[in-house]
Design a protein around this motif. Structure first.
Motif, mmCIF file in Angstrom:
data_model
loop_
_atom_site.group_PDB
_atom_site.id
_atom_site.type_symbol
_atom_site.label_atom_id
_atom_site.label_comp_id
_atom_site.label_asym_id
_atom_site.label_seq_id
_atom_site.Cartn_x
_atom_site.Cartn_y
_atom_site.Cartn_z
ATOM 1 N N PRO A 321 0.838 -1.214 0.000
ATOM 2 C CA PRO A 321 0.000 0.000 0.000
ATOM 3 C C PRO A 321 0.869 1.259 0.000
ATOM 4 O O PRO A 321 1.839 1.361 0.750
ATOM 5 N N ALA A 322 0.526 2.202 -0.854
ATOM 6 C CA ALA A 322 1.271 3.464 -0.897
ATOM 7 C C ALA A 322 1.115 4.226 0.411
ATOM 8 O O ALA A 322 2.040 4.893 0.879
ATOM 9 N N ASP A 323 -0.083 4.093 1.023
ATOM 10 C CA ASP A 323 -0.337 4.737 2.301
ATOM 11 C C ASP A 323 -0.971 3.701 3.228
ATOM 12 O O ASP A 323 -2.159 3.412 3.128
ATOM 13 N N PRO A 324 -0.156 3.122 4.145
ATOM 14 C CA PRO A 324 -0.689 2.074 5.030
ATOM 15 C C PRO A 324 -1.853 2.508 5.905
ATOM 16 O O PRO A 324 -2.561 1.674 6.452
ATOM 17 N N SER A 325 -2.060 3.810 6.031
ATOM 18 C CA SER A 325 -3.166 4.289 6.864
ATOM 19 C C SER A 325 -4.460 4.413 6.070
ATOM 20 O O SER A 325 -5.521 4.671 6.635
ATOM 21 N N ASN A 326 -4.379 4.262 4.741
ATOM 22 C CA ASN A 326 -5.550 4.391 3.885
ATOM 23 C C ASN A 326 -6.154 3.011 3.654
ATOM 24 O O ASN A 326 -5.534 2.145 3.018
ATOM 25 N N MET A 329 -6.426 1.745 0.010
ATOM 26 C CA MET A 329 -5.134 1.381 -0.577
ATOM 27 C C MET A 329 -4.630 0.059 -0.016
ATOM 28 O O MET A 329 -4.045 -0.754 -0.739
#
Length: 799
Positions: A321-326, A329
């Motif tokens: 994931p490019a953004d683990p918090s999203n 994603m």
């Protein structure tokens, strides 16, 4: 079809398809023969339809959206056979002694027609003589009360309804016996033992919609055109959608090759055919485990190769994931990364849902291809090809029959089907499940309502609570156990709810001799068969209504119910006038014997006989989850499903997982392994029979007309043994040299069957099978694998 043997019989290759005009002619012929040409056609229009009657033949599923005609060739034969105008009445029995009837062929006994009056054997005249129902019940009750419960066996064939089966097992248990052998012991008991160990379900998990959603069918050891022809509609529809059907079977069977739908005007008028199997692998009998292991080996080694090469289906960082918090994603990256976890095997499924994979995979890797080829009869290339088809399919349906279960290693063969399914998660998703094609029309359902010798499979405490008695807790007799107990003199009475037990079991000669020594034999039946003319010291023949007949009781005409091969429950209501005014329903006969035997009890026998819906209420009370709203859903189109957690990937096993179970060997350990003169015999049904019922002497698909005394052999084996096509031979069991088991004067028929294998008809060759020749866990007789020696016969075939 041929109603009588021809002299000389005709053996000629059949070039037509399954179905088609051959099927239409066969249906017309039996309706004419049984004098039901007009009324039979009208009756068949109601077969397997909502508010109609369920077929008395096979147990294949009944769709919610029915075809214009929902019967097959063999279903029509079964219906005509039951509603025939012929009668085995008082005059017939006054004319014939039982000693005389013992000499008659099985077909000829049943062809006399429907039984009409309750009968008792008279030793002075050696004839069945009429008796009143109450007198019969009273004497049977007295005799059973004089015996110990362990000395009495209560057998059930696969046709009795759920209502009668529930009453029958309840009567047996209140009486004090768990000796409840049934026909399932002889066919799919291997499934009933293996599937709970593998996936936590005692029956197959497939439903009809799986045939609509699958993209590949592995079809193993089941002759669809003879055993369950309506299934051909589902296979044809699948083929029309582009589904590949990969068949594994001993013989090339016409229904698995070509089919013309008799309900399709375009096919019937243009002679266009549906090619059923895209690949057809002829496995030697007993070679199924090796063949399935070879496919699994190819899959596992292919997966190993991809992993060792570091091959990835995911490009760059798409799996991270490019953004683990999203959350979106993370979910997207996970879906991309999952591609690397399913190169060939479904590793996510294996990790989450299964146990025992590494042990199984190690065994598959260790088996040598040469050994797998020798035992299976397939080449490495064929097994790899099957594996490639399997791996390229997203949803594979595993369909199998008695060609897999009736073996010395039948349980382990079923384990292997489950193992193959588990490798790619082909259980519990649309189009991917296991379909165990059962035989008789309610053989599966009888188990569901308590017909079993195993007390751990029955809610005994609930029965005790409902009916105020203490059920026996000891393990009763399976079919094989019953045979042993009869031969040893331990069983003194045998009550049979349908069936032809003596013809269905192994060890025919010894069983018939022991059968005569029993104190009491009671047969509840619609037509005469050999188990009725061989008898005990006191013998009763009690005629019952058939399922197709109107069953009018105190309240109204009654409906009954049964369970199909896909674990759906269906209602059925009779549509034709009873064969005799003297007939009682199966339920009324069971209640009559029960009341005369056990006296006063908490069971409302008379209420139940007057209104079968009250029996269904009792079944729902006993099995509340399985039969929820039983009466309300009785005639639900398509039936209502039995809950099966495995369909939802919930594994009701001891460890909560689906289990890979590794067979300890590829082929049974038999003392004849090194003998070059031994062939392996498999028994078969003809196109003109259903189980032990013989409709005629033809087998259209195999080109046999006017006889059943044949043995199908490979041309190479015929030459190697110094024989010729068409000559008369004897078959002798190549086990237990102290006991000679022989069937004489069979005609050799050269056939497309693997070298080292041969085949002949059941039940004619049952005398060859030792009683102990069965699967160790299920005790299912190994009717599909027996070593025999084939020699020239001194006898001319007598057909």
């Amino acid at each position: 079809m041929s109603a009588n043997p021809k002299s000389p019989p005709k053996i000629k290759r059949y070039r037509g398809p399954a179905g088609g005009w051959g099927s239409a002619k066969s249906v017309a012929a039996i309706l004419l023969r049984e004098h039901k040409t007009l009324s039979g056609a009208g009756l068949l229009s109601k077969q397997n339809k909502p508010q109609g009657y369920m077929c008395v033949s096979c147990a294949w599923a009944k769709p919610a959206k029915t075809h214009p005609l929902e019967f097959c060739e063999n279903g029509a034969k079964a219906t005509a056979w039951e509603v025939t105008e012929r009668r085995a009445d008082r005059a017939f029995f006054a004319k014939h002694t039982l000693k005389e009837l013992e000499q008659w062929r099985d077909h000829d006994l049943e062809e006399q027609g429907r039984l009409t009056h309750p009968m008792r054997w008279d030793p002075a005249t050696d004839r069945y003589v009429p008796v009143s129902w109450q007198a019969a019940f009273d004497e049977i009750g007295r005799e059973l009360r004089s015996l110990k419960p362990r000395e009495v066996d209560f057998y059930t064939s696969g046709r009795a309804s759920l209502e009668t089966s529930y009453m029958y097992q309840l009567f047996a248990r209140i009486y004090g016996s768990n000796n409840l052998p049934d026909s399932s012991n002889m066919c799919h008991e291997s499934s009933s033992v293996a599937l709970p160990e593998s996936i936590g379900a005692s029956v197959g998990t497939a439903i009809l919609s799986d045939f609509e959603n699958t993209d590949c069918i592995f079809y193993i050891g089941q002759n669809v055109a003879t055993s369950s022809p309506r299934l051909l509609h589902d296979l044809q529809d699948a083929v029309d959608r582009g589904v590949k059907i990969v068949t594994f079977n001993l013989l090339r069977e016409r229904g698995l090759e070509r089919f013309v739908n008799p309900q399709s005007p375009s096919q019937m008028l243009t002679a266009s055919e549906t090619l059923i199997s895209s690949e057809y692998y002829q496995v030697r009998n007993g070679g199924d485990i090796a063949a399935l292991f070879g496919i699994c080996k190819a899959l596992i080694e292919s997966d190993d190769a991809l992993k060792s090469a570091g091959h990835s289906k995911v490009a760059g960082n798409d799996g991270r994931p490019a953004d683990p918090s999203n959350a979106a994603m993370v979910a997207f990256a996970a879906s991309m990364a999952s591609a690397d976890k399913k190169h060939v095997l479904d590793h996510d499924f294996i990790k989450e849902h299964t146990f025992g994979f590494e042990t199984f995979a190690a065994a598959a890797r260790q088996h040598e291809w040469s050994e797998l080829e020798r035992i299976s009869g397939l080449t490495r290339g064929e097994m790899v090809q099957a594996a490639e088809i399997y791996a390229s399919s997203n949803a594979v349906l595993m369909v199998y029959g008695m060609g897999l279960t009736q073996h010395l290693m039948g349980v382990q063969s079923v384990h292997m089907v489950a193992n193959l399914a588990l490798l790619r998660g082909n259980i519990g998703k649309p189009g991917a499940n296991i379909c165990a094609v059962r035989g008789h029309s309610n053989v599966q359902g009888q188990r569901t309502v308590g017909i079993t010798e195993k007390p751990g499979l029955v809610p005994l405490d609930k029965l005790s609570e409902l009916y105020a008695f203490e059920p026996p807790r000891w393990t009763g007799h399976s079919t094989v156990d019953t045979c042993k107990a009869i031969m040893n003199g331990e069983t003194r009475a045998f009550v049979s709810l349908g069936g032809n037990f003596l013809k269905a079991v192994p060890e025919t000669a010894a069983m018939e001799a022991a059968w005569r020594k029993m104190r009491v034999t009671v047969q509840i039946a619609t037509k005469l068969n050999r188990s009725h003319v061989i008898h005990g010291e006191i013998a009763y023949l009690l005629p019952c209504l058939g399922r197709i007949e109107i069953d009018r009781q105190a309240t109204r005409p009654q409906a009954v119910s049964m369970e199909s091969s896909i674990a759906h429950f269906h209602g059925s209501i009779g549509k034709t006038k009873p064969a005799s005014g003297e007939l009682l329903s199966e339920a009324a006969i069971v209640a009559g014997i029960a009341k005369a035997t056990i006296g006063v009890s908490k069971v409302p026998w008379d209420e139940w006989v007057g209104d079968y819906s009250k029996v269904r209420d009792a079944i729902e009370q006993t099995y509340p989850e399985t039969f929820k709203d039983f009466n309300k859903r009785l005639f639900q189109p398509g039936g209502f499903p039995r809950p099966l957690p495995a369909r939802e990937r919930k594994w009701v096993t001891s460890n909560g997982k689906a289990n890979f179970i590794t067979p300890e060997r590829l082929f049974p350990d038999m003392p004849t392994a090194a003998r070059s003169d031994v062939l392996h015999l498999a028994t078969l049904r003809s196109n003109d029979q259903f189980n032990t019922t013989i409709y005629g002497y033809g087998d259209r698909f195999r080109g046999v007309e006017g006889t059943r005394k044949v043995v199908f052999m490979n041309a190479g084996d015929i030459d190697a043994l110094g024989l010729e096509n068409g000559i008369s031979v004897d078959l002798t069991t190549a086990l237990d040299e102290q006991t000679v088991r022989k069937v004489t004067a069979l005609r050799v028929v050269e056939y497309d069957i693997p070298k080292g294998s041969c085949a002949a008809y059941y039940p004619e060759t049952n005398p060859l099978f030792p009683l102990d020749h069965h699967d160790a866990k299920s005790k299912t007789p190994s009717y599909k694998l027996l070593p025999v020696v084939v020699t020239r016969s001194a006898e001319i075939p007598c057909d």
